[in-house]
Design an enzyme around this catalytic site. Structure first.
Site, short mmCIF file in Angstrom:
data_model
loop_
_atom_site.label_atom_id
_atom_site.label_comp_id
_atom_site.label_asym_id
_atom_site.label_seq_id
_atom_site.Cartn_x
_atom_site.Cartn_y
_atom_site.Cartn_z
CB SER A 52 -27.53 32.21 4.66
OG SER A 52 -28.61 31.37 4.35
N1 SAM Z 1 -29.70 27.64 6.74
C1 SAM Z 1 -28.81 27.05 5.77
C2 SAM Z 1 -27.37 27.04 6.24
O1 SAM Z 1 -27.10 27.53 7.33
O2 SAM Z 1 -26.55 26.50 5.49
C3 SAM Z 1 -28.92 27.69 4.42
C4 SAM Z 1 -30.18 27.36 3.78
S1 SAM Z 1 -30.28 27.49 2.03
C5 SAM Z 1 -30.22 29.21 1.78
C6 SAM Z 1 -32.03 27.06 1.92
C7 SAM Z 1 -32.31 25.61 2.19
O3 SAM Z 1 -33.73 25.45 2.30
C8 SAM Z 1 -31.87 24.69 1.07
O4 SAM Z 1 -31.01 23.71 1.58
C9 SAM Z 1 -33.17 24.09 0.56
O5 SAM Z 1 -33.05 22.78 0.10
C10 SAM Z 1 -34.06 24.18 1.78
N2 SAM Z 1 -35.50 24.14 1.54
C11 SAM Z 1 -36.18 24.70 0.52
N3 SAM Z 1 -37.49 24.46 0.64
C12 SAM Z 1 -37.65 23.73 1.78
C13 SAM Z 1 -38.77 23.16 2.44
N4 SAM Z 1 -40.01 23.27 1.94
N5 SAM Z 1 -38.57 22.48 3.58
C14 SAM Z 1 -37.31 22.33 4.09
N6 SAM Z 1 -36.21 22.83 3.49
C15 SAM Z 1 -36.37 23.53 2.36
#
Ligand code: SAM
Length: 204
Positions: A52
């Site tokens: 992000s």
């Molecule tokens: N917080 C992260 C970082 O600091 O790098 C960035 C997150 S990225 C914007 C969103 C993440 O949420 C992705 O890696 C995606 O695979 C994960 N994601 C999506 N749906 C999810 C779910 N139901 N449970 C867990 N993770 C999920």
């Protein structure tokens, strides 16, 4: 990055600013993206996912209103960067990632940088982490079409769920658990990758 892109845009919590200064964002991006690591934008981390934007990481961390005794759950580990920022600030961090390769990579990076106390789980965060609940704060870093009920239930009274809600343009929302339910505050529009998994089967 912190002075010009985060502090200048209104993030004032000194502990959050110190954590953002300390965590090396370049360690959480692929080698080919390192020169862009301190630009204020999301960057690709593989598997069609992103780390992000630093400003949004700082705002979400500030909105969580955590302290050194807090126990925090993050849904959407991605690179592990947000989890590392939280680990600088709170007692316990739990983080769940639905894509196994990202969960494994983030756990390795966190361990390597001295954040080995962060608990990383591969799975769907829709139902939270019941065995470790309740949490003082929960951060969801993927956009959900609805607020997953289990996440609200896994907060202490007074605890805060920070979550982007909606499809396309989303609103960053803070849901505070109260003794009778919860109240919501809408912060500003954001654009996150979609939350996947069970949340997509829930009735709207
Ligand atoms: N917080 C992260 C970082 O600091 O790098 C960035 C997150 S990225 C914007 C969103 C993440 O949420 C992705 O890696 C995606 O695979 C994960 N994601 C999506 N749906 C999810 C779910 N139901 N449970 C867990 N993770 C999920």
């Amino acid at each position: 990055m912190v002075t010009h892109q985060i502090e200048a845009r209104g993030v004032a919590d000194e502990r959050v600013l110190a954590a953002m200064r300390k965590v090396p964002r370049h360690e959480f991006v692929p080698p080919s993206r390192r020169e862009s690591a301190y630009e204020d934008r999301p960057l690709p981390i593989g598997s069609s996912q992103t780390i992000s934007q630093p400003y949004v990481v700082a705002v979400m961390t500030e909105l969580a209103k955590v302290d050194a005794k807090s126990r925090v759950l993050e849904v959407g580990t991605g690179s592990g960067y947000q989890a590392a920022v939280l680990a600088e600030l709170v007692a316990e961090v739990y983080t769940i990632e639905i894509i196994e390769s990202l969960a494994t990579g983030a756990a390795r990076t966190l361990e390597h940088l001295g954040y080995g106390s962060v608990r990383v789980r591969h799975g769907d965060g829709y139902r939270g982490w019941p065995e470790a609940a309740p949490f003082d704060a929960i951060l969801v870093t993927a956009a959900a079409p609805i607020v997953p009920p289990a996440l609200l239930e896994q907060l202490v009274v007074g605890g805060r769920l920070v979550i982007p809600v909606g499809d396309g343009i989303q609103q960053l929302e803070v849901h505070t658990r109260t003794s009778t339910g919860s109240r919501v505050e809408r912060v500003f529009p954001v654009r996150f990758v979609p939350m996947t998994g069970e949340v997509r089967q829930s009735p709207r």
